[in-house]
Design a protein around this motif. Structure first.
Motif, PDB file in Angstrom:
ATOM      1  N   ARG A  27      32.795  34.093  39.756  1.00 52.87           N
ATOM      2  CA  ARG A  27      34.237  34.225  39.930  1.00 52.87           C
ATOM      3  C   ARG A  27      34.650  33.508  41.205  1.00 52.87           C
ATOM      4  N   PRO A  28      35.459  32.479  41.136  1.00 48.18           N
ATOM      5  CA  PRO A  28      35.840  31.781  42.364  1.00 48.18           C
ATOM      6  C   PRO A  28      36.714  32.658  43.233  1.00 48.18           C
ATOM      7  N   GLY A  61      42.945  35.890  33.249  1.00 49.75           N
ATOM      8  CA  GLY A  61      42.569  35.712  31.855  1.00 49.75           C
ATOM      9  C   GLY A  61      43.373  34.649  31.141  1.00 49.75           C
ATOM     10  N   GLY A  62      44.034  33.779  31.842  1.00 52.77           N
ATOM     11  CA  GLY A  62      44.761  32.720  31.172  1.00 52.77           C
ATOM     12  C   GLY A  62      46.068  32.432  31.863  1.00 52.77           C
ATOM     13  N   PRO A  63      46.716  31.360  31.458  1.00 53.80           N
ATOM     14  CA  PRO A  63      47.984  31.018  32.090  1.00 53.80           C
ATOM     15  C   PRO A  63      49.069  31.996  31.675  1.00 53.80           C
ATOM     16  N   ASP A 115      42.019  36.022  38.782  1.00 51.88           N
ATOM     17  CA  ASP A 115      41.535  36.132  37.405  1.00 51.88           C
ATOM     18  C   ASP A 115      42.559  36.871  36.565  1.00 51.88           C
ATOM     19  N   VAL A 175      36.458  36.734  22.064  1.00 54.38           N
ATOM     20  CA  VAL A 175      36.956  35.716  21.143  1.00 54.38           C
ATOM     21  C   VAL A 175      36.472  35.975  19.722  1.00 54.38           C
ATOM     22  N   LEU A 213      33.915  37.399  26.222  1.00 50.38           N
ATOM     23  CA  LEU A 213      35.169  36.665  26.218  1.00 50.38           C
ATOM     24  C   LEU A 213      36.182  37.266  25.261  1.00 50.38           C
TER      25      LEU A 213
END
Lengths: 101, 228
Positions: free
Chosen positions: B178-179, B186-188, B184, B86, B84
């Protein structure tokens, strides 16, 4: 003679308190998971101590099951974390407030 | 409370060292700003608890603790942290809920002091002995006795545990898959800003390809510009 159970139980209580403080204080989801693992380990330590003092194998059996359930919990929890991070770059638990109303 | 001094010296020194290792690892997990450091401190705590298991003659559980916890769970944690990305430092100064931290410390301090005082003034361990089976029956090792207990007394629970593990694996795969419909990124995306095109690697390229509806020449941005 080996060390009495009081020391082990006191150490486990302190470790459990550390884990609980971590869950309440930290905001990173992964670190909160690690603090849950700390609390699980404290509980395991008490179970092994009770098992030794009472001469009973049941405590150690429960520790075995706790290990398995903890592994399953971590797998599902990290799957949820990965799914959340994939949809939105939320680093902390405070970023996840869709249900705030 | 004089038990630690009356124990044999190797036992006492082992317990003291392990207590220090366990508690310092726990404090490190709680206070590390970097999640990777927290995971490594967790390994420290798990090893200390494993040595305490050995100290109490639970050899099989100590081995399982090291293999499953330190070998699998912490590696899974590190894997997710790296995947991720993070592993950046958390801002521990900001406090969204006012008064949450002092309240947490006060509450846990009161609870811990209560438990310790209650246990010190009464008996630490009371209960019936050898209910589920003796710990030193017939001179067998603890691995033998644990296996016998799990595969006879707790066989049903053991089978359910196996089903639980399978369900957990399937659930993790479904969750982390992964839908197909969701892009994808990675965020809005930032409102009105070209933040995604500034990302290096495949994400920006995929974004550009999706925007331009060109697939063959999306490998090179200059060719896309010339082609148009």
């Amino acid at each position: 003679m080996s060390i009495g159970p009081a020391w082990y139980l006191a150490l486990a209580a302190v470790l459990f308190a550390l884990g609980a403080i971590g869950v309440m204080v930290r905001r990173n989801v992964l670190v909160m998971f690690m603090c849950i693992e700390l609390m699980l380990n404290a509980a395991n330590l008490t179970l092994v101590t009770f098992s030794r003092v009472l001469g009973d194998i049941g405590g150690e059996s429960i520790v075995f099951f706790v290990l398995v359930v903890a592994a399953a919990e971590v797998v599902v929890g990290l799957g949820v974390v990965v799914a959340i991070f994939r949809r939105r770059a939320a680093t902390t638990a405070d970023d996840l407030h869709e249900m705030l109303g | 409370m004089n038990v630690l001094l009356s124990a044999t010296f190797p036992d006492a020194i082992t317990f003291a060292i392990c207590a220090v290792v366990v508690l310092s690892g726990g404090i490190g997990v709680v206070t590390s700003r970097n999640p990777v450091h927290a995971a490594l401190n967790l390994v420290l705590t798990l090893f200390g608890v494993a040595v305490l298991f050995v100290e109490q003659h639970a050899y099989f559980l100590a081995a399982v603790q090291v293999i499953v916890y330190a070998g699998a769970i912490v590696v899974l944690f590190l894997f997710v942290i790296m995947y991720l990305g993070v592993d950046r430092q958390e801002n521990v100064r900001s406090e969204p809920l006012k008064g949450q931290r002092p309240l947490a410390f006060v509450l846990m301090g009161i609870s811990l002091a209560g438990v310790l005082a209650l246990s010190a003034t009464s008996d630490w361990v009371t209960g019936a002995h050898k209910v589920a089976g003796g710990l030193t029956a017939g001179g067998h090792t603890d691995t033998f006795l644990l296996g016998k207990s799990i595969f006879t007394t707790y066989l049903w629970a053991f089978e359910i545990t196996g089903a639980l593990l399978v369900i957990a694996v399937v659930g993790a795969v479904v969750l982390a898959r992964r839908p197909s419909g969701v892009h994808d990124d990675g965020g809005p995306p930032a409102p009105g800003g070209p933040s995604l095109s500034a990302r290096p690697g495949g994400d920006g390229r995929a974004e550009r390809a999706a925007a331009d509806d060109t697939t063959a020449t999306a490998e090179d941005p200059e060719q896309v510009e010339v082609g148009r």
